[in-house]
Design an enzyme around this catalytic site. Structure first.
Site, PDB file in Angstrom:
ATOM      1  N   GLN A 174      45.909  40.800  33.731  1.00 38.11           N
ATOM      2  CA  GLN A 174      45.348  40.814  32.376  1.00 38.11           C
ATOM      3  C   GLN A 174      43.821  40.974  32.443  1.00 38.11           C
ATOM      4  OE1 GLN A 174      44.834  36.962  30.634  1.00 38.11           O
ATOM      5  NE2 GLN A 174      45.503  37.616  28.609  1.00 38.11           N
ATOM      6  N   GLY A 175      43.311  42.028  31.880  1.00 35.52           N
ATOM      7  CA  GLY A 175      41.857  42.261  31.877  1.00 35.52           C
ATOM      8  C   GLY A 175      41.283  41.947  30.510  1.00 35.52           C
ATOM      9  N   TYR A 176      41.070  40.694  30.271  1.00 36.78           N
ATOM     10  CA  TYR A 176      40.554  40.240  28.979  1.00 36.78           C
ATOM     11  C   TYR A 176      39.138  39.706  29.139  1.00 36.78           C
ATOM     12  CZ  TYR A 176      44.484  40.249  25.745  1.00 36.78           C
ATOM     13  OH  TYR A 176      45.450  40.601  24.870  1.00 36.78           O
ATOM     14  N   SER A 177      39.039  38.552  29.866  1.00 28.14           N
ATOM     15  CA  SER A 177      37.769  37.829  29.929  1.00 28.14           C
ATOM     16  C   SER A 177      36.692  38.664  30.610  1.00 28.14           C
ATOM     17  CB  SER A 177      37.944  36.535  30.707  1.00 28.14           C
ATOM     18  OG  SER A 177      38.995  35.789  30.165  1.00 28.14           O
ATOM     19  N   GLU A 223      51.342  34.162  25.404  1.00 27.65           N
ATOM     20  CA  GLU A 223      50.745  33.386  26.500  1.00 27.65           C
ATOM     21  C   GLU A 223      50.841  31.899  26.205  1.00 27.65           C
ATOM     22  OE1 GLU A 223      46.918  33.541  29.386  1.00 27.65           O
ATOM     23  OE2 GLU A 223      46.601  34.195  27.351  1.00 27.65           O
TER      24      GLU A 223
HETATM   25  C1  LIG Z   1      43.964  29.361  35.486  1.00 34.81           C
HETATM   26  C2  LIG Z   1      43.250  30.437  34.698  1.00 34.81           C
HETATM   27  C3  LIG Z   1      43.745  31.730  34.696  1.00 34.81           C
HETATM   28  C4  LIG Z   1      43.076  32.724  33.973  1.00 34.81           C
HETATM   29  N1  LIG Z   1      43.569  33.998  34.047  1.00 34.81           N
HETATM   30  C5  LIG Z   1      42.930  34.983  33.371  1.00 34.81           C
HETATM   31  C6  LIG Z   1      43.396  36.326  33.463  1.00 34.81           C
HETATM   32  O1  LIG Z   1      44.345  36.629  34.211  1.00 34.81           O
HETATM   33  N2  LIG Z   1      42.754  37.278  32.779  1.00 34.81           N
HETATM   34  C7  LIG Z   1      41.687  36.998  31.964  1.00 34.81           C
HETATM   35  O2  LIG Z   1      41.197  37.911  31.286  1.00 34.81           O
HETATM   36  N3  LIG Z   1      41.207  35.739  31.862  1.00 34.81           N
HETATM   37  C8  LIG Z   1      41.789  34.723  32.563  1.00 34.81           C
HETATM   38  N4  LIG Z   1      41.302  33.447  32.517  1.00 34.81           N
HETATM   39  C9  LIG Z   1      40.057  33.205  31.768  1.00 34.81           C
HETATM   40  C10 LIG Z   1      40.266  32.398  30.476  1.00 34.81           C
HETATM   41  O3  LIG Z   1      40.876  33.165  29.479  1.00 34.81           O
HETATM   42  C11 LIG Z   1      38.875  31.930  30.049  1.00 34.81           C
HETATM   43  O4  LIG Z   1      38.387  31.090  31.083  1.00 34.81           O
HETATM   44  C12 LIG Z   1      38.921  31.171  28.758  1.00 34.81           C
HETATM   45  O5  LIG Z   1      39.171  32.041  27.684  1.00 34.81           O
HETATM   46  C13 LIG Z   1      37.572  30.416  28.488  1.00 34.81           C
HETATM   47  O6  LIG Z   1      36.513  31.287  28.567  1.00 34.81           O
HETATM   48  P1  LIG Z   1      35.238  30.967  29.487  1.00 34.81           P
HETATM   49  O7  LIG Z   1      35.721  30.619  30.857  1.00 34.81           O
HETATM   50  O8  LIG Z   1      34.307  32.118  29.355  1.00 34.81           O
HETATM   51  O9  LIG Z   1      34.606  29.650  28.887  1.00 34.81           O
HETATM   52  P2  LIG Z   1      33.672  29.537  27.602  1.00 34.81           P
HETATM   53  O10 LIG Z   1      34.259  30.311  26.491  1.00 34.81           O
HETATM   54  O11 LIG Z   1      32.278  29.873  28.011  1.00 34.81           O
HETATM   55  O12 LIG Z   1      33.775  28.001  27.275  1.00 34.81           O
HETATM   56  C14 LIG Z   1      33.046  27.015  28.001  1.00 34.81           C
HETATM   57  C15 LIG Z   1      33.266  25.671  27.334  1.00 34.81           C
HETATM   58  O13 LIG Z   1      32.766  25.704  25.986  1.00 34.81           O
HETATM   59  C16 LIG Z   1      33.770  25.347  25.047  1.00 34.81           C
HETATM   60  N5  LIG Z   1      33.679  26.179  23.843  1.00 34.81           N
HETATM   61  C17 LIG Z   1      33.363  27.492  23.776  1.00 34.81           C
HETATM   62  N6  LIG Z   1      33.413  27.909  22.503  1.00 34.81           N
HETATM   63  C18 LIG Z   1      33.779  26.846  21.752  1.00 34.81           C
HETATM   64  C19 LIG Z   1      34.048  26.645  20.364  1.00 34.81           C
HETATM   65  N7  LIG Z   1      33.950  27.633  19.473  1.00 34.81           N
HETATM   66  N8  LIG Z   1      34.424  25.410  19.942  1.00 34.81           N
HETATM   67  C20 LIG Z   1      34.547  24.392  20.821  1.00 34.81           C
HETATM   68  N9  LIG Z   1      34.319  24.518  22.136  1.00 34.81           N
HETATM   69  C21 LIG Z   1      33.947  25.730  22.609  1.00 34.81           C
HETATM   70  C22 LIG Z   1      35.085  25.642  25.768  1.00 34.81           C
HETATM   71  O14 LIG Z   1      36.143  24.835  25.280  1.00 34.81           O
HETATM   72  C23 LIG Z   1      34.749  25.304  27.210  1.00 34.81           C
HETATM   73  O15 LIG Z   1      34.885  23.928  27.433  1.00 34.81           O
HETATM   74  C24 LIG Z   1      41.916  32.430  33.230  1.00 34.81           C
HETATM   75  C25 LIG Z   1      41.411  31.121  33.240  1.00 34.81           C
HETATM   76  C26 LIG Z   1      42.056  30.140  33.975  1.00 34.81           C
HETATM   77  C27 LIG Z   1      41.477  28.763  33.998  1.00 34.81           C
END
Ligand SMILES: Cc1cc2nc3c(=O)[nH]c(=O)nc-3n(C[C@H](O)[C@H](O)[C@H](O)COP(=O)(O)OP(=O)(O)OC[C@H]3O[C@@H](n4cnc5c(N)ncnc54)[C@H](O)[C@@H]3O)c2cc1C
Length: 402
Positions: A125-128, A243
């Site tokens: 999955q290429g999302y983040s 998901e």
């Molecule tokens: C085990 C695992 C597998 C994953 N696999 C994939 C994958 O295959 N493909 C992919 O694309 N991504 C993947 N991810 C990434 C995942 O989707 C992101 O880590 C997630 O969406 C959070 O984004 P971030 O890491 O940029 O954190 P951030 O968005 O920067 O958040 C950091 C902190 O701030 C808080 N925060 C941010 N915004 C808000 C808000 N509006 N209100 C309250 N709190 C907030 C969050 O809760 C968090 O605690 C994976 C992550 C994990 C842990």
């Protein structure tokens, strides 16, 4: 809420049990030592019998059954009880396939669904992106249509399953003039091509489950777009729902709890099985309470779906409970195993494994579950605002949930 399944469905349960008695475990083998070939052939038989991939048409490799949520629940329960293989897990079968069935074109369904559910094609999955996780719609990877191909440039991060993935489904900004959410398209692309560079991210375990994926003019055919141009945000919404369903399953929690119970029976404290220790019993009972709560709220969700009512914020509630149960189970398992639990989980030379890898990996994984598929903070905010009608979290104002 109706908790009984009714005579018709109990008869169906009998059929499922009879099928399992005849097919699992395979003859002269116990469930744990079944070969990949035996597992594949069991899955095939279960599809033919109408028990797996029920919502997928036969022409795409499924068993094409009438939708019946209770029957599906019974299959999950009975297959789980004898630890029979169920549908394949992973982003291809659990996320891409349902999304294509909902939003894909006919040729995309024909070309990709069967291979995804049979595990022949592995997807990631290429999302983040750096700077676009929770606020996913801020993503900056671009896609430009040139001579019948999308040319994709940007960076993805936290890509799971990169080691085996031959394909990626990605969100890409294709309409730079459109507003944030309306400018995104959902594209499929091959990983093995000159424009895709994968850099593994090393974790504390020594493993590298995630990778950064750099897209330097990566190419994919124009028709490898799911939905229309600029519809990617909506396509991704259906995908995130899949998901969350995938992550928040009550059966998984129940299975995990059963494993914990086995560990508590096996481990000894002061010469007695740990399961007899009053403190351990209390902790087990507390976790069991949450497992049953989750089961109950899953039934509420089932009942709502049966009555064609929106499940509202329940899937989010279930995902949070599931995450919390995973963490509580891991903590108790660590306590039972003591210092042994921190022995290196993977990559040990043969003969030097601790036997506790499963629990250590479960512990590490349980922390990530609070982030993957939408963080717990954000899910709590959505429950508070949309579910309970509370005012918007001022600290989060201006940031979109993913
Ligand atoms: C085990 C695992 C597998 C994953 N696999 C994939 C994958 O295959 N493909 C992919 O694309 N991504 C993947 N991810 C990434 C995942 O989707 C992101 O880590 C997630 O969406 C959070 O984004 P971030 O890491 O940029 O954190 P951030 O968005 O920067 O958040 C950091 C902190 O701030 C808080 N925060 C941010 N915004 C808000 C808000 N509006 N209100 C309250 N709190 C907030 C969050 O809760 C968090 O605690 C994976 C992550 C994990 C842990």
């Amino acid at each position: 809420m109706e908790l009984g399944y009714g005579t018709q469905h109990e008869a169906f349960r009998e059929q499922v049990c009879a099928f399992l008695r005849g097919h699992w475990p395979p003859r002269e083998t116990d469930a744990a030592s079944a070969s990949p070939e035996q597992i594949r052939s069991f899955r095939r038989a279960a599809i033919d019998a109408g028990y797996l991939y029920r919502n997928i048409p036969r022409r795409y490799g499924g068993s094409e059954q009438e939708p019946d949520i209770l029957a599906a629940q019974i299959i999950r329960e009975e297959f789980g009880a004898v630890r029979a293989p169920t549908e394949l897990t992973g982003q291809g079968p659990q996320m891409l396939a349902p999304t294509l069935l909902e939003r894909g074109s006919e040729w995309q369904k024909e070309h990709f669904v069967r291979k995804a559910i049979e595990g022949e094609h592995i997807w990631c999955q290429g999302y983040s992106e750096p700077g676009a996780g929770s606020d996913l719609a801020s993503l900056r990877t671009t896609g430009v249509l040139q001579d019948g191909e999308w040319v994709i440039t940007g960076q993805k991060i936290w890509t799971t399953h990169w080691k085996r993935a031959q394909y990626m489904f990605a969100l890409v900004r294709t309409e730079p003039e459109a507003s944030k959410h309306a400018g995104i398209s959902y594209l499929l692309l091959k990983m093995d091509q000159p424009g895709v560079e994968v850099r593994p991210l090393k974790q504390i375990t020594g493993d590298a489950e995630f990778a950064e994926v750099f897209l330097n003019s990566a190419r994919t055919p124009a028709e490898w777009i799911v939905g229309e141009r600029g519809e990617g945000w909506n396509v991704s919404r259906s995908l995130l729902r899949h998901e969350r369903n995938m992550i928040g399953s009550a059966n998984r929690s129940a299975g995990l709890f059963r494993s914990l119970l086995r560990l508590a029976r096996k481990t000894r404290i002061n010469g007695r099985p740990a399961v007899e220790d009053p403190q351990i019993r209390e902790m087990l009972a507390s976790i069991y309470g949450y497992v049953e709560t989750q089961r109950c709220s899953s039934y509420v969700q089932l009942t709502r779906e049966l009555n064609s009512r929106d499940a509202g914020t329940l899937p989010m509630f279930n995902k949070i409970t599931d995450t919390n149960i995973g963490q509580a189970v891991s903590k108790l398992a660590q306590r039972l195993l003591g210092p042994e639990s921190i022995l290196a989980p993977r990559g040990q030379p043969p003969g030097r494994t601790s036997g506790n890898e499963k629990w250590m990996n479960q512990f590490m994984g349980s922390l990530g579950m609070a982030i993957a598929g939408g963080t717990t903070n954000i899910q709590r905010n959505i429950i508070a605002e949309r579910g309970l009608g509370l005012p918007r979290d001022v600290a989060a104002a201006g940031v979109e949930e993913s």
